[in-house]
Design a protein around this motif. Structure first.
Motif, short mmCIF file in Angstrom:
data_model
loop_
_atom_site.label_atom_id
_atom_site.label_comp_id
_atom_site.label_asym_id
_atom_site.label_seq_id
_atom_site.Cartn_x
_atom_site.Cartn_y
_atom_site.Cartn_z
N GLN A 94 -3.97 2.99 4.68
CA GLN A 94 -4.00 1.53 4.75
C GLN A 94 -2.61 0.98 5.09
O GLN A 94 -2.49 0.01 5.84
N ALA A 95 -1.58 1.61 4.55
CA ALA A 95 -0.21 1.18 4.85
C ALA A 95 0.04 1.29 6.35
O ALA A 95 0.51 0.34 6.99
N ALA A 96 -0.30 2.44 6.92
CA ALA A 96 -0.09 2.64 8.36
C ALA A 96 -0.91 1.66 9.18
O ALA A 96 -0.45 1.16 10.22
N ASN A 97 -2.12 1.37 8.72
CA ASN A 97 -2.99 0.43 9.41
C ASN A 97 -2.34 -0.96 9.50
O ASN A 97 -2.32 -1.59 10.57
N TRP A 98 -1.79 -1.42 8.40
CA TRP A 98 -1.16 -2.74 8.39
C TRP A 98 0.18 -2.73 9.11
O TRP A 98 0.54 -3.72 9.77
N VAL B 166 -1.64 -2.44 -6.02
CA VAL B 166 -2.83 -1.88 -5.39
C VAL B 166 -2.69 -0.36 -5.44
O VAL B 166 -1.57 0.16 -5.53
N GLU B 167 -3.79 0.35 -5.42
CA GLU B 167 -3.71 1.81 -5.41
C GLU B 167 -3.02 2.28 -4.15
O GLU B 167 -3.32 1.80 -3.05
N TYR C 28 0.84 -1.21 0.00
CA TYR C 28 0.00 0.00 0.00
C TYR C 28 0.87 1.26 0.00
O TYR C 28 0.54 2.26 -0.64
N TRP C 29 1.96 1.23 0.73
CA TRP C 29 2.88 2.38 0.84
C TRP C 29 3.44 2.75 -0.54
O TRP C 29 3.52 3.92 -0.90
N GLU C 30 3.80 1.71 -1.31
CA GLU C 30 4.45 1.93 -2.60
C GLU C 30 3.48 1.88 -3.78
O GLU C 30 3.87 2.19 -4.91
#
Length: 283
Positions: free
Chosen positions: A41-45, A35-36, A29-31
């Motif tokens: 979402q990156a921080a969530n995971w 996925v968009e 998600y970060w990169e």
């Protein structure tokens, strides 16, 4: 395996609670990989994996808080997560925590504590930590000022290809700090850093080519390196590029282009460029 299949399998494992999969999904998600891009979402995971004690996830969550990416910016939270990762021995986190102590961000400024964390990372051979410790030794921050020790740390990092260390090593050779003055060695290290895109090294190479310092004088090469640094918004390089255009050294003389580069430098507060523009306006 396609990126779609990788995403599917990673998500399934992450939802089952696998910390490494949660970290991997966060990075995707970060990169924006498969996925968009979604920093929230990156921080969530990252948090899910960090809560399970994954050091790399803790470090990435710290980065999220420091930069305000996907979460509300919070230096104190960043420090907390960096510390958790650093306590597990993650060298990148130890270095970043050390820098937070240097800057006094999220924690009271403490140069001695910064040095202590940087040393933990240098014990693992991390080049960025070696570069930072070299700078601390040169500036006398948290340790007694020691140019020879600074030179030693910059050497270790430069030999690993760290561009900032290569630049700093070049400067120490040029100025004779911590080592015998040697323009040829300065030129050599500036070249290594400049080829990696280090703007200050590119500027210094331009100066050395222009003045024949440590290398045969070559105005065309000086112009080339000034341009590279100028295009990275280095104001000194922008001014010197203007001078090259004004004087027709290394390039066809062109007052309009000289003025354009002077203006870029002047807009950044370069006094020489501002004066050069005034002189051009008086003609």
């Amino acid at each position: 395996m396609t990126i779609t299949e990788t995403l599917r399998d990673t998500r399934a494992a992450a939802e089952r609670g696998d910390a490494k999969a949660q970290l991997k999904l966060g990075l995707m998600y970060w990169e924006g990989q498969g996925v968009e891009q979604d920093e929230a979402q990156a921080a969530n995971w990252f948090r899910k994996a960090a809560d399970q004690g994954d050091a790399e996830a803790q470090f990435n969550l710290g980065l999220s808080f420091e930069d305000g990416r996907g979460v509300e910016q919070d230096d104190a939270q960043a420090v907390d997560w960096y510390r958790k990762a650093a306590d597990q021995g993650l060298a990148d986190a130890q270095t970043t925590l050390g820098l937070m102590y240097v800057k006094g961000r999220g924690v009271a400024q403490d140069h001695a504590e910064a040095v202590a964390w940087l040393r933990k990372a240098t014990d693992q051979g991390l080049a960025t930590a070696q570069t930072c410790l070299g700078w601390m030794c040169a500036e006398g921050l948290g340790v007694a000022q020691d140019y020879a020790e600074s030179f030693n740390w910059y050497c270790k990092a430069a030999e690993q290809g760290e561009a900032k260390a290569q630049f700093n090593l070049g400067a120490m050779y040029e100025n004779g700090q911590g080592v015998a003055q040697d323009d040829a060695e300065a030129f050599n290290w500036y070249c290594k850093a400049a080829e990696q895109g280090e703007a200050k090294a590119q500027f210094n190479l331009g100066v050395m080519y222009e003045n024949g310092q440590g290398v045969t004088q070559n105005y065309a090469e000086a112009f080339n390196w000034y341009r590279k640094a100028a295009e990275q918004e280095d104001a000194f390089a922008q001014y010197n590029l203007g001078v090259m255009y004004a004087d027709g050294r290394g390039v066809v003389q062109d007052n309009a282009k000289a003025a354009a580069w002077y203006r870029k430098a002047a807009d950044q507060g370069n006094a020489d460029a501002q004066e050069a523009l005034r002189q051009m306006e008086r003609r």
